[in-house]
Design an enzyme around this catalytic site. Structure first.
Site, short mmCIF file in Angstrom:
data_model
loop_
_atom_site.label_atom_id
_atom_site.label_comp_id
_atom_site.label_asym_id
_atom_site.label_seq_id
_atom_site.Cartn_x
_atom_site.Cartn_y
_atom_site.Cartn_z
N LEU A 105 0.87 -1.17 0.00
CA LEU A 105 0.00 0.00 0.00
C LEU A 105 0.91 1.22 0.00
O LEU A 105 1.93 1.23 0.69
CB LEU A 105 -0.90 0.02 1.24
CG LEU A 105 -2.10 -0.91 1.27
CD1 LEU A 105 -2.82 -0.79 2.61
CD2 LEU A 105 -3.07 -0.61 0.13
N ASP A 106 0.54 2.24 -0.74
CA ASP A 106 1.35 3.45 -0.81
C ASP A 106 1.53 4.07 0.57
O ASP A 106 0.71 3.89 1.47
CB ASP A 106 0.72 4.48 -1.76
CG ASP A 106 0.61 3.96 -3.18
OD1 ASP A 106 1.45 3.12 -3.57
OD2 ASP A 106 -0.32 4.39 -3.88
N TYR A 107 2.58 4.85 0.69
CA TYR A 107 2.93 5.53 1.94
C TYR A 107 1.74 6.29 2.52
O TYR A 107 1.47 6.22 3.72
CB TYR A 107 4.10 6.48 1.67
CG TYR A 107 4.59 7.26 2.85
CD1 TYR A 107 5.37 6.66 3.85
CD2 TYR A 107 4.33 8.63 2.97
CE1 TYR A 107 5.85 7.38 4.93
CE2 TYR A 107 4.80 9.36 4.05
CZ TYR A 107 5.56 8.73 5.02
OH TYR A 107 6.02 9.45 6.10
#
Length: 246
Positions: A105-107
């Site tokens: 999952l993106d930051y």
């Protein structure tokens, strides 16, 4: 003669060191030794008695474990970060096994992520042919039209990639504030996919959360909390991925 032997990358993945794909990269890069000799052939098979060393560390067989984490925003989907930022494994300090995240999952994206040391399990979840639903909820600046929403399921282009949703739904729209909340269901998991899809239509994503992964949800978890998957959940996820690929 090869009875009882398995492919080297599978054995490495099942040990909990890393995913099978990463194990293949390590082999090709010459970072794996079997019985004292460097092995670079991906087809190499090994037996339970062979001594395997990965990046200088002897391989030890671990019992498979499977966890579900509600990842907060501002956390890296990795086991370490060279910039010293928080990573997903920081939220499971009591886990002794060498777990790693399945996919990413993106930051700036919150929501569900699975962590495991089970290479076959991770591979089955990550393969796009297995078509597990990933449900995202995005808060947007702006309100997309019905035609723009339909375009998300037809497919949009970003940096040469065709990105598409399986389903889409406008959950709410605040015309006074000029914001909206949209639900997307994906089977793919390309880098920043949801944000890139909305950007291709001219919308900025203010907040993004993955609310569902297969049948798993955030129910009962707060951001930063994790729990073990039950044997039934693990078996059901395996069965779902096997059915979808056949």
């Amino acid at each position: 003669m090869s009875e009882g032997k398995e492919r080297l990358q599978k054995v490495i993945a099942n040990s909990g060191v890393t995913s099978r794909r990463k194990a293949e990269t390590l082999i090709v890069e010459g970072k794996v030794q079997v019985n004292g000799k460097t092995v670079k052939e991906l087809g190499t098979k090994v037996s339970p008695n062979d001594e395997i060393v990965v990046e200088g560390v002897p391989l030890e067989k671990e019992e498979p474990v499977h966890y579900l984490l509600y990842k907060p925003r501002g956390v890296i989907s990795s086991v370490k970060d060279d910039k010293g930022r928080k990573v997903v494994t920081d939220f499971l300090p009591e886990v002794e096994e060498r777990i790693y995240p399945v996919g990413r999952l993106d930051y700036d994206t919150s929501g569900l992520i699975v962590l495991t040391n089970d290479g076959d399990f991770a591979q089955s979840l990550m393969h796009p042919k297995h078509e597990l639903d990933k449900v995202y909820v995005a808060k947007l600046k702006g309100i997309p039209s019905k035609e723009q929403l339909r375009q998300l399921t037809k497919g949009v282009y970003s940096d040469g990639d065709k990105l598409k949703a399986i389903r889409q739904k406008l959950l709410s729209a605040d015309r006074q504030k000029g914001t909206s909340i949209v639900e997307l269901v994906l089977h793919e998991g390309k880098n920043r996919q949801v944000r890139r899809m909305f950007e291709a239509l001219g919308f900025k994503v203010d907040k993004l959360k993955r609310e569902q992964y297969g049948f798993l949800t955030t129910e009962g978890l707060q951001p930063g909390e994790a729990r073990k998957l039950t044997p039934y959940e693990v078996k059901r996820l395996r069965n779902m991925s096997e059915q979808n690929v056949n």
